[in-house]
Design a protein around this motif. Structure first.
Motif, PDB file in Angstrom:
ATOM      1  N   ALA A  21       7.408   2.357  24.215  1.00  0.00           N
ATOM      2  CA  ALA A  21       6.195   2.833  23.556  1.00  0.00           C
ATOM      3  C   ALA A  21       6.611   3.804  22.455  1.00  0.00           C
ATOM      4  O   ALA A  21       7.702   4.360  22.501  1.00  0.00           O
ATOM      5  N   ASP A  22       5.759   4.007  21.493  1.00  0.00           N
ATOM      6  CA  ASP A  22       6.096   4.884  20.378  1.00  0.00           C
ATOM      7  C   ASP A  22       5.400   6.229  20.479  1.00  0.00           C
ATOM      8  O   ASP A  22       5.936   7.245  20.111  1.00  0.00           O
ATOM      9  N   GLY A  23       4.195   6.246  20.971  1.00  0.00           N
ATOM     10  CA  GLY A  23       3.434   7.484  21.022  1.00  0.00           C
ATOM     11  C   GLY A  23       2.560   7.661  19.800  1.00  0.00           C
ATOM     12  O   GLY A  23       1.626   8.448  19.804  1.00  0.00           O
ATOM     13  N   SER A  24       2.844   6.907  18.731  1.00  0.00           N
ATOM     14  CA  SER A  24       2.038   7.032  17.516  1.00  0.00           C
ATOM     15  C   SER A  24       0.919   5.992  17.474  1.00  0.00           C
ATOM     16  O   SER A  24       0.057   6.052  16.619  1.00  0.00           O
ATOM     17  N   TYR A  53       6.262  10.797  25.141  1.00  0.00           N
ATOM     18  CA  TYR A  53       5.203  11.189  24.199  1.00  0.00           C
ATOM     19  C   TYR A  53       3.953  10.341  24.399  1.00  0.00           C
ATOM     20  O   TYR A  53       2.836  10.816  24.207  1.00  0.00           O
ATOM     21  N   ALA A  54       4.142   9.068  24.760  1.00  0.00           N
ATOM     22  CA  ALA A  54       3.015   8.147  24.936  1.00  0.00           C
ATOM     23  C   ALA A  54       2.372   8.258  26.313  1.00  0.00           C
ATOM     24  O   ALA A  54       1.413   7.542  26.589  1.00  0.00           O
ATOM     25  N   ASP A  55       2.895   9.129  27.184  1.00  0.00           N
ATOM     26  CA  ASP A  55       2.446   9.325  28.566  1.00  0.00           C
ATOM     27  C   ASP A  55       3.243   8.399  29.492  1.00  0.00           C
ATOM     28  O   ASP A  55       2.866   7.260  29.750  1.00  0.00           O
ATOM     29  N   ARG A  56       4.364   8.935  29.967  1.00  0.00           N
ATOM     30  CA  ARG A  56       5.313   8.160  30.775  1.00  0.00           C
ATOM     31  C   ARG A  56       4.642   7.441  31.936  1.00  0.00           C
ATOM     32  O   ARG A  56       4.919   6.275  32.185  1.00  0.00           O
ATOM     33  N   LYS A  57       3.746   8.113  32.664  1.00  0.00           N
ATOM     34  CA  LYS A  57       3.104   7.470  33.818  1.00  0.00           C
ATOM     35  C   LYS A  57       2.274   6.260  33.390  1.00  0.00           C
ATOM     36  O   LYS A  57       2.257   5.237  34.071  1.00  0.00           O
ATOM     37  N   LYS A  58       1.597   6.374  32.265  1.00  0.00           N
ATOM     38  CA  LYS A  58       0.813   5.238  31.761  1.00  0.00           C
ATOM     39  C   LYS A  58       1.748   4.094  31.366  1.00  0.00           C
ATOM     40  O   LYS A  58       1.477   2.929  31.665  1.00  0.00           O
ATOM     41  N   VAL A 117      14.293   1.905  31.680  1.00  0.00           N
ATOM     42  CA  VAL A 117      14.307   3.363  31.854  1.00  0.00           C
ATOM     43  C   VAL A 117      13.570   3.985  30.673  1.00  0.00           C
ATOM     44  O   VAL A 117      13.569   3.447  29.573  1.00  0.00           O
ATOM     45  N   SER A 118      12.954   5.118  30.923  1.00  0.00           N
ATOM     46  CA  SER A 118      12.133   5.759  29.886  1.00  0.00           C
ATOM     47  C   SER A 118      12.971   6.472  28.846  1.00  0.00           C
ATOM     48  O   SER A 118      14.078   6.942  29.112  1.00  0.00           O
ATOM     49  N   TYR A 176       4.735   3.490  32.598  1.00  0.00           N
ATOM     50  CA  TYR A 176       5.204   2.905  33.860  1.00  0.00           C
ATOM     51  C   TYR A 176       4.172   1.914  34.391  1.00  0.00           C
ATOM     52  O   TYR A 176       4.506   0.778  34.749  1.00  0.00           O
ATOM     53  N   HIS A 177       2.937   2.383  34.504  1.00  0.00           N
ATOM     54  CA  HIS A 177       1.872   1.558  35.085  1.00  0.00           C
ATOM     55  C   HIS A 177       1.711   0.247  34.311  1.00  0.00           C
ATOM     56  O   HIS A 177       1.620  -0.829  34.914  1.00  0.00           O
ATOM     57  N   LEU A 178       1.654   0.341  32.998  1.00  0.00           N
ATOM     58  CA  LEU A 178       1.453  -0.858  32.179  1.00  0.00           C
ATOM     59  C   LEU A 178       2.642  -1.810  32.284  1.00  0.00           C
ATOM     60  O   LEU A 178       2.460  -3.029  32.405  1.00  0.00           O
ATOM     61  N   LEU A 179       3.860  -1.280  32.261  1.00  0.00           N
ATOM     62  CA  LEU A 179       5.033  -2.141  32.374  1.00  0.00           C
ATOM     63  C   LEU A 179       5.105  -2.795  33.756  1.00  0.00           C
ATOM     64  O   LEU A 179       5.393  -3.995  33.868  1.00  0.00           O
ATOM     65  N   GLU A 180       4.828  -2.037  34.793  1.00  0.00           N
ATOM     66  CA  GLU A 180       4.832  -2.622  36.150  1.00  0.00           C
ATOM     67  C   GLU A 180       3.769  -3.699  36.290  1.00  0.00           C
ATOM     68  O   GLU A 180       3.977  -4.689  36.996  1.00  0.00           O
ATOM     69  N   SER A 181       2.639  -3.547  35.593  1.00  0.00           N
ATOM     70  CA  SER A 181       1.562  -4.533  35.698  1.00  0.00           C
ATOM     71  C   SER A 181       1.954  -5.891  35.120  1.00  0.00           C
ATOM     72  O   SER A 181       1.325  -6.902  35.428  1.00  0.00           O
TER      73      SER A 181
END
Length: 193
Positions: free
Chosen positions: A21-24, A52-57, A45-46, A59-64
């Motif tokens: 993710a970029d965060g922008s 910056y883009a919200d690591r937990k989000k 790995v992050s 993670y969730h999106l990639l795992e989905s």
């Protein structure tokens, strides 16, 4: 499309060393749908931009879409082990993080570590190959001079006493969607027993 190029390689695995993710710009499930069509397991790995883009989000999106998150984890895969260390701003922390990850000393070890730093620490822990990113190959002129000054392991393959470090310029960009004086890449490793 990157997905088609990756599938054409018929890889055993796809390893992403951060900054997916970029965060922008927003990241959502629709943007990640092509990952479901990659014909190999994907490990991630992050990086700092994922934070910056919200690591937990992220993670969730990639795992989905079926991506395995390796931040501070180890998995055995086809006779070797993949050890992942997520992005941390604090420098000099790799040894502390590796101590928390259980991995075997008798298997070949590939470390996914976003920052191309602390390679000496990775070698002390028995890492055979460290895969990193972060520098984006400098991405564009004249920024590449600053990045090269900050990171001696800037881009490409490095070897020391049978241990290897590869720093990828990545397949995308951060910030402005442009490159000048650097190239995107998909890196292929052919490992022999």
């Amino acid at each position: 499309m990157i997905k088609d190029k990756v599938n054409k390689l018929e890889a055993d695995a796809v390893l992403i060393t951060g900054d997916f993710a970029d965060g922008s710009s927003p990241i959502d499930n629709f943007v990640l749908k092509p990952l479901e069509k990659i014909n190999a397991p994907i490990f991630f790995v992050s990086g700092n931009h994922d934070v910056y883009a919200d690591r937990k989000k992220v993670y969730h999106l990639l795992e989905s879409v079926g991506v395995t998150i390796l931040d501070n984890r180890c998995v055995e895969f086809r006779g070797l082990q993949l050890v992942g260390v997520g992005y941390y701003m604090q420098r000099g922390i790799l040894g502390v993080l590796l101590e928390q990850v259980e991995f075997r000393g008798d298997l070949p070890t590939i470390l996914l570590h976003h920052l191309p730093t602390e390679w000496d620490t990775a070698q002390k822990w028995g890492v055979d190959i460290q895969l990193s990113g972060h520098t984006h190959g400098g991405q564009f002129y004249p920024f590449n001079f600053i990045v090269r000054w900050m990171f001696p392991y800037f881009s490409g393959l490095y070897e020391n006493s049978g241990s290897y470090l590869y720093v990828s310029a990545g397949t995308g960009t951060w910030g402005p969607p442009m490159r000048l004086g650097s190239s995107n890449e998909i890196v292929v490793f052919r490992l022999k027993p």
